[in-house]
Design a protein around this motif. Structure first.
Motif, PDB file in Angstrom:
ATOM      1  N   GLY A 195     -10.962 -22.426   9.041  1.00 23.53           N
ATOM      2  CA  GLY A 195     -10.807 -22.590   9.642  1.00 23.53           C
ATOM      3  C   GLY A 195      -8.774 -23.239   9.460  1.00 23.53           C
ATOM      4  N   GLU A 196      -8.893 -23.847   8.723  1.00 24.40           N
ATOM      5  CA  GLU A 196      -8.142 -25.119   7.819  1.00 24.40           C
ATOM      6  C   GLU A 196      -6.951 -23.779   7.581  1.00 24.40           C
TER       7      GLU A 196
ATOM      8  N   LEU B 164      -2.891 -22.163   8.790  1.00 17.31           N
ATOM      9  CA  LEU B 164      -1.892 -22.104   8.351  1.00 17.31           C
ATOM     10  C   LEU B 164      -1.132 -20.274   8.169  1.00 17.31           C
ATOM     11  N   LEU B 165      -2.814 -20.142   7.914  1.00 19.36           N
ATOM     12  CA  LEU B 165      -1.807 -17.728   7.143  1.00 19.36           C
ATOM     13  C   LEU B 165      -1.918 -17.416   9.015  1.00 19.36           C
TER      14      LEU B 165
ATOM     15  N   ALA C 198      -9.685 -12.421   6.284  1.00 19.16           N
ATOM     16  CA  ALA C 198     -10.652 -12.070   6.276  1.00 19.16           C
ATOM     17  C   ALA C 198     -11.515 -12.934   4.567  1.00 19.16           C
ATOM     18  N   ASP C 199     -10.274 -13.212   4.172  1.00 21.14           N
ATOM     19  CA  ASP C 199     -10.897 -13.866   2.342  1.00 21.14           C
ATOM     20  C   ASP C 199     -10.532 -15.214   2.393  1.00 21.14           C
TER      21      ASP C 199
ATOM     22  N   VAL D 133      -1.544 -14.898  -1.673  1.00 19.53           N
ATOM     23  CA  VAL D 133      -2.009 -13.777  -2.072  1.00 19.53           C
ATOM     24  C   VAL D 133      -3.450 -14.602  -3.173  1.00 19.53           C
ATOM     25  N   VAL D 134      -3.749 -13.712  -3.317  1.00 21.25           N
ATOM     26  CA  VAL D 134      -4.867 -13.498  -4.001  1.00 21.25           C
ATOM     27  C   VAL D 134      -5.687 -12.436  -4.961  1.00 21.25           C
TER      28      VAL D 134
END
Length: 164
Positions: A40-41, A45-46, A20-21, A54-55
């Motif tokens: 999308g990239e 990757l995630l 969602a981030d 981390v955000v």
């Protein structure tokens, strides 16, 4: 009372990046880099088990929790690498990049990484200072690796740090 409002400083929580981030992360990436990665990239990757991020979300914002920065990394075979990191321009120099890097280094260590690598544009003096303060050392250079929006080429520095 108005002076208190003017001295207000943002506070951030550092939390694991989730799908969602990805839209917010992509938007910030586009503000800080000449080649924007799409949401999308980031999501792709995630989705890989070896990739983590981390955000930094602002906790004392009035209406939303704006993104202050992020880091995306990968661990495999005892080595970790920073894929990308960005801090919002208005938070540059606030220590947020330091906190994000420490979180990524801790997670990489917990996943079994013994070393961490990253690449940085040789013209990005503030990022290089941060990485050197964190103990990273330049181990290689890639000439004319990055191209900015004006077509100017710059050297990439490959940096390494032992985690254990």
């Amino acid at each position: 009372m108005f002076d208190d409002y003017l001295s207000w400083k943002p506070y951030f929580e550092i939390v694991p990046m989730v799908h969602a981030d990805c839209a917010d992360v992509s938007e910030l990436h586009g503000q800080r880099f000449s080649h924007k990665w799409g949401d999308g990239e980031f999501s792709g990757l995630l989705s890989q088990p070896s990739v983590f991020g981390v955000v930094a979300r602002q906790t004392n914002a009035f209406f939303s929790k704006p993104l202050g920065g992020f880091v995306l990394a990968r661990e495999a075979g005892g080595e970790a690498e920073i894929l990308t990191i960005a801090v919002g321009e208005k938070f540059a120099g606030s220590g947020l990049g330091w906190r994000l890097m420490l979180a990524a280094m801790r997670e990489a260590d917990m996943r079994g990484a013994e070393t961490m690598f990253l690449e940085v544009d040789g013209a990005n003096a503030s990022a290089i200072r941060l990485y050197r303060k964190l103990g990273f050392e330049t181990v290689a250079e890639r000439q004319a690796y990055y191209t900015d929006k004006n077509g100017t080429k710059s050297t990439a520095l490959v940096m390494r740090r032992d985690l254990r």
